[in-house]
Design an enzyme around this catalytic site. Structure first.
Site, PDB file in Angstrom:
ATOM      1  CG  ASP A  55      81.806 -25.037 163.977  1.00 50.96           C
ATOM      2  OD1 ASP A  55      80.733 -25.411 164.455  1.00 50.96           O
ATOM      3  OD2 ASP A  55      82.302 -25.502 162.927  1.00 50.96           O
ATOM      4  CG  ASP A  61      90.141 -23.341 165.157  1.00 52.10           C
ATOM      5  OD1 ASP A  61      90.436 -24.420 164.636  1.00 52.10           O
ATOM      6  OD2 ASP A  61      89.370 -23.247 166.136  1.00 52.10           O
ATOM      7  CD  GLU A  83      86.053 -26.189 159.913  1.00 51.12           C
ATOM      8  OE1 GLU A  83      87.218 -26.131 160.347  1.00 51.12           O
ATOM      9  OE2 GLU A  83      85.234 -26.999 160.339  1.00 51.12           O
ATOM     10  CD  GLU A  84      88.188 -21.938 161.558  1.00 49.64           C
ATOM     11  OE1 GLU A  84      87.436 -21.067 162.029  1.00 49.64           O
ATOM     12  OE2 GLU A  84      88.166 -23.126 161.930  1.00 49.64           O
ATOM     13  CG  ASP A 102      89.140 -28.519 159.372  1.00 43.85           C
ATOM     14  OD1 ASP A 102      89.535 -27.565 160.067  1.00 43.85           O
ATOM     15  OD2 ASP A 102      88.490 -29.483 159.825  1.00 43.85           O
ATOM     16  CG  LEU A 104      93.945 -26.452 164.596  1.00 40.85           C
ATOM     17  CD1 LEU A 104      93.143 -27.304 165.536  1.00 40.85           C
ATOM     18  CD2 LEU A 104      95.248 -27.183 164.216  1.00 40.85           C
ATOM     19  CG  ASP A 105      89.628 -32.248 162.085  1.00 40.37           C
ATOM     20  OD1 ASP A 105      88.429 -31.913 161.960  1.00 40.37           O
ATOM     21  OD2 ASP A 105      89.990 -33.361 162.491  1.00 40.37           O
ATOM     22  CD  GLU A 265      85.317 -31.034 159.270  1.00 42.39           C
ATOM     23  OE1 GLU A 265      84.080 -30.968 159.138  1.00 42.39           O
ATOM     24  OE2 GLU A 265      85.895 -30.813 160.347  1.00 42.39           O
TER      25      GLU A 265
END
Ligand SMILES: O=P(O)(O)OC[C@H]1O[C@](O)(COP(=O)(O)O)[C@@H](O)[C@@H]1O
Ligand SMILES: [Mg+2]
Ligand SMILES: [Mg+2]
Length: 335
Positions: A55, A61, A83-84, A102, A104-105, A265
């Site tokens: 992504d 993020d 997630e990052e 996560d 920053l969603d 998520e």
């Protein structure tokens, strides 16, 4: 950036989790201020790279990920999975918690002044870094999200209902607004990225076709559709006024299992939704009854009001001949 005022009123938060929840809220209020500055502040929506899942990463993020990792050090969080990041980070070797995030969603919405958020999930650390996350989704002891929108709010469950806090802009404290949030049993709204229609599996197409057929179709009612492209914002709307969210697997390359990540998520959102009286599944199996098999795995996600969930599940159970038939022939649904 920091403030000495406690970021959240502590009543009702399990003592063992209070330092971690406070750290999440502290970063949340700081991000809320930075996001609210929009074009007056740093360019938070600029592209800065790609994460391990492929992504694109925006400046926010990365900034959010670093801020949460820093603030959660010394809060009993031993393992931090983001997630990052490709790997799990050990923050506090003496800590007893494993936190997945996560940071920053909804990052495609940063520059367009639409609600975005942070999603988190907490487990008791056990058996090492990976084993603390690769386990039953039902092992979560807390989960929730912070939404940065017209109001900044924290929605959190500790396994006994869902608590709803809102950041008071005057005091900069997350105050309890509702201690037992329940989502409506049914609704006439659904949310799906309809631009992928041609790639969807048959049961999803059949369900959406029947929704679009409105009063003349097998559901015998008209529906309204929403798509914000921000999971936290869709979740918040559904918690507030009901509805159904769908991000199915589809035929695009890399989308066989949908887009959303199980650990960061789907698992936390499923925990919140179930605790609020809703349901969440991959179409067939409840998310809460599954296992996290891989740190960055994706899973199809459907959740929302129980009556709508029951109906969409039937489409997944139907024999292919019945689901592919024209809606007028799906007599099963005639009411
Ligand atoms: O652009 P699409 O394919 O409709 O996807 C939207 C989905 O992607 C997400 O933005 C993914 O989250 P990230 O921004 O954390 O990558 C969800 O919030 C949202 O539901
Ligand atoms: Mg996300
Ligand atoms: Mg994200």
């Amino acid at each position: 950036m920091g403030s000495t005022i406690a970021p959240i009123s502590p009543e009702g938060i399990p003592t063992a989790l209070l330092p971690a929840i406070s750290a999440l809220c502290s970063v949340g209020r700081s991000l809320s201020r930075q996001i609210a500055r929009g074009p007056l502040g740093a360019s938070l929506g600029r592209n800065v790279g790609t994460n391990t899942g492929g992504d694109g990463q925006k400046a926010l993020d990365v900034l959010a990920d670093t801020a949460f990792a820093t603030a959660l050090s010394g809060t009993s969080v031993r393992y931090f999975a983001s997630e990052e990041r490709e790997e799990i980070v050990e923050l506090d070797p003496k800590g007893h918690l494993a936190l997945a995030i996560d940071p920053l969603d909804g990052s495609s919405n940063i520059d367009v002044n639409v609600s975005i958020g942070t999603i988190f999930s907490i487990y008791e650390a056990c058996g090492g870094a990976e084993a603390s996350f690769l386990r039953r989704v039902r092992d979560q002891i807390a989960a929730g999200y912070i939404i940065y929108g017209p109001q900044t709010s924290l929605i959190v469950t500790f396994g006994q209902g869902v608590r709803y806090y809102t950041l008071d802009p005057e005091t900069q404290v997350f105050e309890l607004a509702q201690d037992h949030l329940c989502l409506p049993e049914q609704s006439g709204e659904f949310a799906i990225n309809a631009s992928n229609y041609r790639h969807w599996p048959v049961p999803i197409r059949a369900y959406i076709d029947d929704c679009l057929a409105g009063e003349e179709g097998p559901h015998a009612r008209n529906y309204n559709m929403r798509w914000i492209a921000s999971l936290v914002a869709e979740t918040h709307r559904i918690l507030t006024r009901g509805g159904l969210f769908l991000y199915p697997g589809d035929a695009r390359r890399g989308y066989k299992r949908g887009r959303l990540r199980m650990l960061y998520e789907c698992a936390p959102i499923a925990f919140v939704i179930e605790q609020a009286g809703g349901k969440a599944s991959d179409g067939l199996l409840a998310i809460m009854d599954q296992r996290v098999e891989d740190l960055h795995e994706r899973v199809p996600l459907i959740f929302g009001s129980p009556a709508q969930m029951d109906r969409v599940t039937v489409y997944h159970d139907l024999p292919p001949a019945e689901t592919s038939a024209l809606f007028s022939e799906r007599s099963l649904f005639r009411v």
